[in-house]
Write a protein that holds these residues in place. Sequence first.
Motif, PDB file in Angstrom:
ATOM      1  N   VAL A  61      39.665  37.727  41.768  1.00 55.96           N
ATOM      2  CA  VAL A  61      39.534  38.613  42.931  1.00 55.96           C
ATOM      3  C   VAL A  61      38.301  38.247  43.757  1.00 55.96           C
ATOM      4  CG1 VAL A  61      38.262  40.457  41.725  1.00 55.96           C
ATOM      5  CG2 VAL A  61      39.626  41.006  43.722  1.00 55.96           C
ATOM      6  N   ASN A  62      37.218  37.843  43.108  1.00 52.56           N
ATOM      7  CA  ASN A  62      36.011  37.482  43.871  1.00 52.56           C
ATOM      8  C   ASN A  62      36.211  36.184  44.647  1.00 52.56           C
ATOM      9  OD1 ASN A  62      34.513  39.749  43.109  1.00 52.56           O
ATOM     10  ND2 ASN A  62      33.901  38.800  41.171  1.00 52.56           N
ATOM     11  N   THR A 120      44.458  39.236  31.509  1.00 52.26           N
ATOM     12  CA  THR A 120      44.817  40.258  32.488  1.00 52.26           C
ATOM     13  C   THR A 120      45.220  39.637  33.815  1.00 52.26           C
ATOM     14  OG1 THR A 120      43.128  41.592  31.430  1.00 52.26           O
ATOM     15  CG2 THR A 120      43.962  42.395  33.537  1.00 52.26           C
ATOM     16  N   GLY A 121      46.238  40.192  34.415  1.00 54.44           N
ATOM     17  CA  GLY A 121      46.665  39.734  35.733  1.00 54.44           C
ATOM     18  C   GLY A 121      45.846  40.370  36.846  1.00 54.44           C
ATOM     19  N   MET A 122      46.330  40.194  38.064  1.00 54.76           N
ATOM     20  CA  MET A 122      45.634  40.683  39.261  1.00 54.76           C
ATOM     21  C   MET A 122      46.139  42.073  39.640  1.00 54.76           C
ATOM     22  SD  MET A 122      43.412  39.823  41.604  1.00 54.76           S
ATOM     23  CE  MET A 122      43.189  38.137  41.046  1.00 54.76           C
ATOM     24  N   VAL A 123      45.234  42.913  40.060  1.00 56.12           N
ATOM     25  CA  VAL A 123      45.608  44.244  40.565  1.00 56.12           C
ATOM     26  C   VAL A 123      46.204  44.096  41.971  1.00 56.12           C
ATOM     27  CG1 VAL A 123      43.857  45.428  39.192  1.00 56.12           C
ATOM     28  CG2 VAL A 123      43.278  44.603  41.481  1.00 56.12           C
ATOM     29  N   PRO A 124      46.913  45.103  42.460  1.00 59.08           N
ATOM     30  CA  PRO A 124      47.457  45.011  43.817  1.00 59.08           C
ATOM     31  C   PRO A 124      46.346  45.052  44.869  1.00 59.08           C
ATOM     32  CG  PRO A 124      48.084  47.117  42.798  1.00 59.08           C
ATOM     33  CD  PRO A 124      47.350  46.331  41.761  1.00 59.08           C
ATOM     34  N   LEU A 125      45.931  43.885  45.326  1.00 56.29           N
ATOM     35  CA  LEU A 125      44.794  43.780  46.239  1.00 56.29           C
ATOM     36  C   LEU A 125      45.036  44.533  47.539  1.00 56.29           C
ATOM     37  CD1 LEU A 125      44.007  39.983  45.741  1.00 56.29           C
ATOM     38  CD2 LEU A 125      42.840  41.948  44.720  1.00 56.29           C
ATOM     39  N   GLY A 126      46.288  44.618  47.938  1.00 55.51           N
ATOM     40  CA  GLY A 126      46.625  45.283  49.193  1.00 55.51           C
ATOM     41  C   GLY A 126      46.558  46.798  49.118  1.00 55.51           C
TER      42      GLY A 126
END
Length: 374
Positions: free
Chosen positions: A187-188, A232-238
Amino acid sequence: MAQCQRLLVDLVLTAVLLVVAEAGGDPLDTTSGCRGLTRGRFSRVFAFGNSLTDTGNAAIFPLTAGGPFTQPPYGETFFGHPSGRASNGRIIIDFIVEKLQVPQPTPYLAGRTAADFVNGSNFAIGGATALEPAFLQSRGLTSLVPVSLSNETRWFQNVLQLLGSSSYHAQLRVTARSFFFVGEMGVNDYFLSLQNNRTVDETASLVPHVVGAIRSALVAMIAAGARTVVVTGMVPLGCAPYFLALFPGAPGDYDRVNGCNKRLNGLAELHNCELKRTLGELSRIHPGRSFVYGEVYRPIASAVASPAAYGFGNTTLAACCGGGGGPYNFSFATFCGTTASTTCADPSKSIAWDGIHFTEAANRLMATAILSGQ
Ligand SMILES: *[C@@H]1O[C@H](CO)[C@@H](O)[C@H](O)[C@H]1NC(C)=O
Ligand SMILES: *[C@@H]1O[C@H](CO)[C@@H](O)[C@H](O)[C@H]1NC(C)=O
Ligand SMILES: *[C@@H]1O[C@H](CO)[C@@H](O)[C@H](O)[C@H]1NC(C)=O
Ligand SMILES: *[C@@H]1O[C@H](CO)[C@@H](O)[C@H](O)[C@H]1NC(C)=O
Ligand SMILES: *[C@@H]1O[C@H](CO)[C@@H](O)[C@H](O)[C@H]1NC(C)=O
């Protein structure tokens, strides 16, 4: 591979393509891996990640020590004081440690000797990127905190040397009974790219590199004898207040029902597709080891879509702590922990804590999803 590339074709068509990806059969069996995660099986935890997993490193690291997350109201709900965690209370790794009934791992920067790390170590640090600063630099991007997953991997190797100094065999005995947790990473990197005015599509070109960096860290863990790894996967960035506030999209980019930015969510979906593919591949190469995909996208997306069903209020896209009002309630000028910020009355009704990080309630939801392999 082809399935993930189809996601690249048009990030807005995520919903449709996801159905295709699932119908095509995911090589990774996400339902079986976590069943073995029973208490008593593990002696200690090694954790990797960024501020979503950090339990005290950024509070010690000179560049980030004394940051807003070290001030009240961080920690107000659990711990009763700022604990170095970027939340009002516990984060995902805390719930996992509780569930596995293992001791809390020592933040890497808080320890020095083998005795300090007998209960494992948490290498996660706020601001960490998956990609190395040199790679980011080659794309014209300068990370705020120059610590990447390869640093964390070296920190892990240092600790393993301390714990199993006598031999490689001794180190294998340590890792075989250890639980490896890789918190959300990337995410960063994506934030940095968008902050430098790169489009979502340009930012998506980082995905294979970010997932490649995660893969390299996993290969190092495997070489050290890791047997059980949750990634862990990615959270919904949107649906994240800071992405929504800082990177406005075109009117058509927004989901008309829940207000999330579909293109940013598509970026997260692409990341998750590549990550699952990589974990499936590692599972095939290394039978007998368990690589479990930690699902965090779906629980948060579901909570945003149906907040009441999860006990949340209707300000799903707003930071609980921060200010500025509006649907996102986020600005750096009123960032949580600064004197200009205010905190919502009941954080357990919010998904977003400070606009970047999650409330304890949302963290618990994600930890439950990870542990049940949903
Ligand atoms: C390790 O865990 C044990 C059992 O919970 C605890 O008594 C001990 O203080 C811990 N040691 C460190 C260095 O965290
Ligand atoms: C991270 O790794 C880089 C590259 O090896 C190194 O120069 C830097 O000192 C490391 N940073 C920390 C905090 O260990
Ligand atoms: C990105 O674009 C905005 C608005 O055009 C500008 O103010 C800002 O300086 C740009 N940032 C970078 C890093 O180029
Ligand atoms: C959200 O909930 C509050 C309090 O229950 C209510 O007053 C408000 O109208 C709701 N807003 C929306 C957009 O549903
Ligand atoms: C948003 O910010 C205001 C202050 O600007 C605050 O009173 C409110 O509780 C915040 N939280 C939410 C969820 O709106």
